[in-house]
Write an enzyme that holds these catalytic residues in place. Structure first.
Site, PDB file in Angstrom:
ATOM      1  CB  VAL A 224      -0.934   0.054   1.358  1.00  0.00           C
ATOM      2  CG1 VAL A 224      -2.131  -1.057   1.173  1.00  0.00           C
ATOM      3  CG2 VAL A 224      -0.056  -0.011   2.639  1.00  0.00           C
ATOM      4  CB  SER A 225       0.348   4.420  -1.588  1.00  0.00           C
ATOM      5  OG  SER A 225       0.180   3.640  -2.798  1.00  0.00           O
ATOM      6  CB  THR A 226      -0.052   6.079   3.122  1.00  0.00           C
ATOM      7  OG1 THR A 226      -1.532   5.673   3.402  1.00  0.00           O
ATOM      8  CG2 THR A 226       0.079   7.005   1.810  1.00  0.00           C
TER       9      THR A 226
END
Length: 206
Positions: free
Chosen positions: A13-15
């Site tokens: 996931v990105s964050t």
């Protein structure tokens, strides 16, 4: 795939605020439905363009050591940063004897259709590289036609600087390094000085 295959699951996931729960849910059901064994789940929380993904790096190292037989990811953009990265990484896995499956994209390199897809992607990557090269060459040609000077800017070196350093006893090599000019230039200035050839105030160097 054979049922005895060990599977490495990769999720990203990105964050840090986002969750991999959705990805893991789908991938676990995929593995269970095929009676496969999970070797390890590798998880990163970083953007797709971030090359500092420790879990992915560890996965690739474990793949080289053949600790598992298949890499399973949820979607291609979770695993790869670009088309070139995709092709190079898939080739790395193939050379390591590890298969690759992308759940959402229905890509399985253990099948004939999956291997065909890899070849198609490789052709697109090569085509993309050719286009980039053509654009760069066209840009250089256009710049030259407009009289734009390409390459590093030319430097200027005072003759007095070279002679002063020489007078301090520095060698040609040290003068060259100190002033960031070529050995040849320093040598020429010193020789001309010995012959008392008039010098210009400045000498342009490449």
């Amino acid at each position: 795939m054979q049922k005895s295959n060990k599977v490495a699951i990769y999720v990203r996931v990105s964050t840090s605020e986002q969750s991999t729960e959705l990805q893991l849910g789908d991938l676990n059901r995929y593995v269970e439905a095929r009676g496969l064994d999970i070797y390890k789940v590798y998880e990163d929380k970083a953007t797709g363009t971030n090359d500092k993904r420790p879990s992915l790096k560890q996965l690739l190292e474990d793949a080289r050591k053949r600790k598992f037989d298949v890499v399973l990811c949820w979607k291609l953009d979770r695993f790869f940063r670009s088309l070139k990265d995709l092709v190079n990484t898939l080739q790395y896995l193939t050379d390591s004897g590890v298969q690759f499956v992308s759940y959402k994209d229905n890509i399985d390199l253990s099948t004939a259709s999956g291997r065909l897809m890899m070849q198609i992607l490789g052709s697109f990557a090569e085509f993309e590289a050719s286009l980039i090269k053509e654009r760069v060459l066209a840009g250089l040609k256009n710049a030259k036609s407009k009289g734009v000077r390409l390459g590093r800017p030319r430097k200027q070196c005072h003759v007095s600087d070279i002679l002063d350093l020489r007078g301090q006893g520095l060698s040609i090599a040290k003068i060259s390094k100190e002033l960031n000019v070529s050995h040849g230039l320093v040598q020429r200035v010193i020789e001309r000085s010995r012959n008392q050839v008039p010098q210009e105030a400045k000498i342009k160097t490449a």
